[in-house]
Design an enzyme around this catalytic site. Structure first.
Site, PDB file in Angstrom:
ATOM      1  N   HIS A 134      28.462 -10.760 -33.772  1.00 59.77           N
ATOM      2  CA  HIS A 134      29.478 -11.806 -33.869  1.00 59.77           C
ATOM      3  C   HIS A 134      30.887 -11.227 -33.705  1.00 59.77           C
ATOM      4  O   HIS A 134      31.112 -10.065 -34.026  1.00 59.77           O
ATOM      5  CB  HIS A 134      29.396 -12.499 -35.231  1.00 59.77           C
ATOM      6  CG  HIS A 134      28.187 -13.379 -35.385  1.00 59.77           C
ATOM      7  ND1 HIS A 134      27.141 -13.059 -36.198  1.00 59.77           N
ATOM      8  CD2 HIS A 134      27.866 -14.564 -34.806  1.00 59.77           C
ATOM      9  CE1 HIS A 134      26.221 -14.015 -36.133  1.00 59.77           C
ATOM     10  NE2 HIS A 134      26.629 -14.941 -35.284  1.00 59.77           N
ATOM     11  N   GLY A 135      31.799 -12.048 -33.204  1.00 64.14           N
ATOM     12  CA  GLY A 135      33.207 -11.683 -33.196  1.00 64.14           C
ATOM     13  C   GLY A 135      33.708 -11.136 -31.882  1.00 64.14           C
ATOM     14  O   GLY A 135      32.972 -11.060 -30.888  1.00 64.14           O
ATOM     15  N   GLY A 168      26.042 -14.341 -31.349  1.00 66.60           N
ATOM     16  CA  GLY A 168      27.026 -13.316 -31.003  1.00 66.60           C
ATOM     17  C   GLY A 168      27.065 -12.983 -29.525  1.00 66.60           C
ATOM     18  O   GLY A 168      27.154 -11.821 -29.135  1.00 66.60           O
ATOM     19  N   GLU A 192      16.588 -17.536 -39.043  1.00 63.74           N
ATOM     20  CA  GLU A 192      17.011 -16.214 -38.553  1.00 63.74           C
ATOM     21  C   GLU A 192      16.250 -15.107 -39.256  1.00 63.74           C
ATOM     22  O   GLU A 192      16.056 -15.118 -40.468  1.00 63.74           O
ATOM     23  CB  GLU A 192      18.523 -16.023 -38.775  1.00 63.74           C
ATOM     24  CG  GLU A 192      19.011 -14.660 -38.262  1.00 63.74           C
ATOM     25  CD  GLU A 192      20.524 -14.532 -38.260  1.00 63.74           C
ATOM     26  OE1 GLU A 192      21.224 -15.522 -37.994  1.00 63.74           O
ATOM     27  OE2 GLU A 192      21.001 -13.418 -38.529  1.00 63.74           O
ATOM     28  N   ASP A 252      25.414 -24.656 -37.715  1.00 61.59           N
ATOM     29  CA  ASP A 252      25.317 -23.230 -37.397  1.00 61.59           C
ATOM     30  C   ASP A 252      25.423 -22.403 -38.685  1.00 61.59           C
ATOM     31  O   ASP A 252      26.345 -22.602 -39.484  1.00 61.59           O
ATOM     32  CB  ASP A 252      26.472 -22.879 -36.448  1.00 61.59           C
ATOM     33  CG  ASP A 252      26.330 -21.513 -35.826  1.00 61.59           C
ATOM     34  OD1 ASP A 252      25.197 -21.082 -35.576  1.00 61.59           O
ATOM     35  OD2 ASP A 252      27.385 -20.879 -35.563  1.00 61.59           O
TER      36      ASP A 252
END
Ligand code: G3H
Ligand code: 13P
Ligand code: ZN
Length: 302
Positions: free
Chosen positions: A177-178, A210, A133, A81
């Site tokens: 993300h997060g 995410g 990406e 990843d």
């Protein structure tokens, strides 16, 4: 059975569902993901970030994955990843990963293409698939940027896939993300998913990063047993269910598993103050992660 992502995405397209990619970093989280997928009878992608590899060891992760998947016929991939360099991708390919992501989203368009193409060349020689990406998937602090500068552009995506030969593409669609993705429910740009999908060949697999939903029950349980998790905002479950019906074939979740693990361990330690056997403590985390994994697999992969 270890496979690259080709068979896995064929399954997603055939059933019009999404495959979950869960981040792991140790024995218990990997067991929870693989056992959860076997119990739900669906394919899964086991992801390891560079920091997870640093923590657990590259060959240790590959050996655990091979041992845990040797008895199942379900297709499962071991995936790097957010690989930040050609070198880490090459190391993972040599060690036995079946899928790698090269994340060149912070680079310029042409440099991202050049390195992705180099990764794809070596990966394909070993029957390993490549995720790339394009566009930038933000953390919450960066979210207030004009739409066109962060979301993936369909025409660029078309050129990118053609010139790199990557097998799937992570796109920027409003996820982040997060644990705190936005100040309110994050907006998912379905028009971007559709636009990118139309610009590519039919069934080309797109990836959503995410995508943790940050279950408030887990956050509350952590805090109930001594934790201090403050603000949190995930992707709505309704959005994840809607996304699975689009060209998004892979949905990435890490934060939710971390929350589940912490919730399970905190509750166990608080309610069993006399226990000091690490196996019992870690098993509580593993059970909580498996429950979360199975919930998401039932929702998104069936
Ligand atoms: O998308 C990134 C993952 O959440 C990996 O996080 O580098 O802390 O393992 P990590
Ligand atoms: P979350 O932080 O939403 O779990 O995202 C994980 C991810 O995208 C891993 O690549
Ligand atoms: Zn990610």
């Amino acid at each position: 059975m270890k496979t690259n992502t080709k068979k896995i995405f064929e399954y997603a397209n055939r059933k019009n569902v999404a495959i979950c990619a869960f981040n792991v970093s140790n024995l218990e989280t990997m067991q929870a993901v693989i056992e959860g997928a076997i119990e739900e009878n669906v394919p899964v992608i086991v992801s390891a970030s560079e920091s997870a590899i640093k923590y657990a060891g590259l060959n240790v992760l590959v050996s655990m994955f091979d041992a845990l998947t040797s008895q199942t016929k379900l297709p499962m991939a071991l995936h790097l990843d957010h690989g930040a360099s050609y070198d880490i991708c090459k190391k993972c390919i040599a060690a036995g990963f079946s899928s790698v992501m090269f994340d060149g989203s912070a680079l310029g368009f042409d440099e991202n293409i050049a390195i992705t193409r180099k990764v794809a060349t070596v990966a394909h020689r070993h029957d390993v698939t490549v995720e790339a990406e394009l566009g930038r998937i933000m953390g919450v602090e960066d979210a207030v940027v004009s739409k066109s500068s962060i979301l993936t552009d369909p025409q660029e995506a078309q050129e990118f896939v053609r010139r790199t030969g990557c097998d799937s593409l992570a796109i920027s669609i409003g996820t982040a993300h997060g644990i705190n993705k936005s100040t309110s429910t994050p907006k998912i740009y379905y028009d971007v998913i559709d636009g990118v999908s139309r610009a590519l060949t039919d069934g080309y697999p797109l990836v959503a990063h995410g995508s943790s939903c940050v279950p408030q029950a887990l956050v509350e349980n952590i805090n109930r047993f001594g934790g201090n998790i403050k603000k949190s905002q995930g992707i709505a479950l309704a959005d994840l269910e809607k996304m699975k019906k689009t060209a998004i074939c892979k949905i990435n979740m890490d934060t939710d598993l971390r929350l589940a693990f912490t919730s399970g361990v905190r509750e166990f330690l608080s309610t069993h103050p006399d226990v000091f056997d690490p196996r019992k403590i870690l098993a509580a985390g593993r059970t909580a992660v498996k429950t979360q994994v199975k919930t998401m697999l039932a929702l998104l992969s069936k």
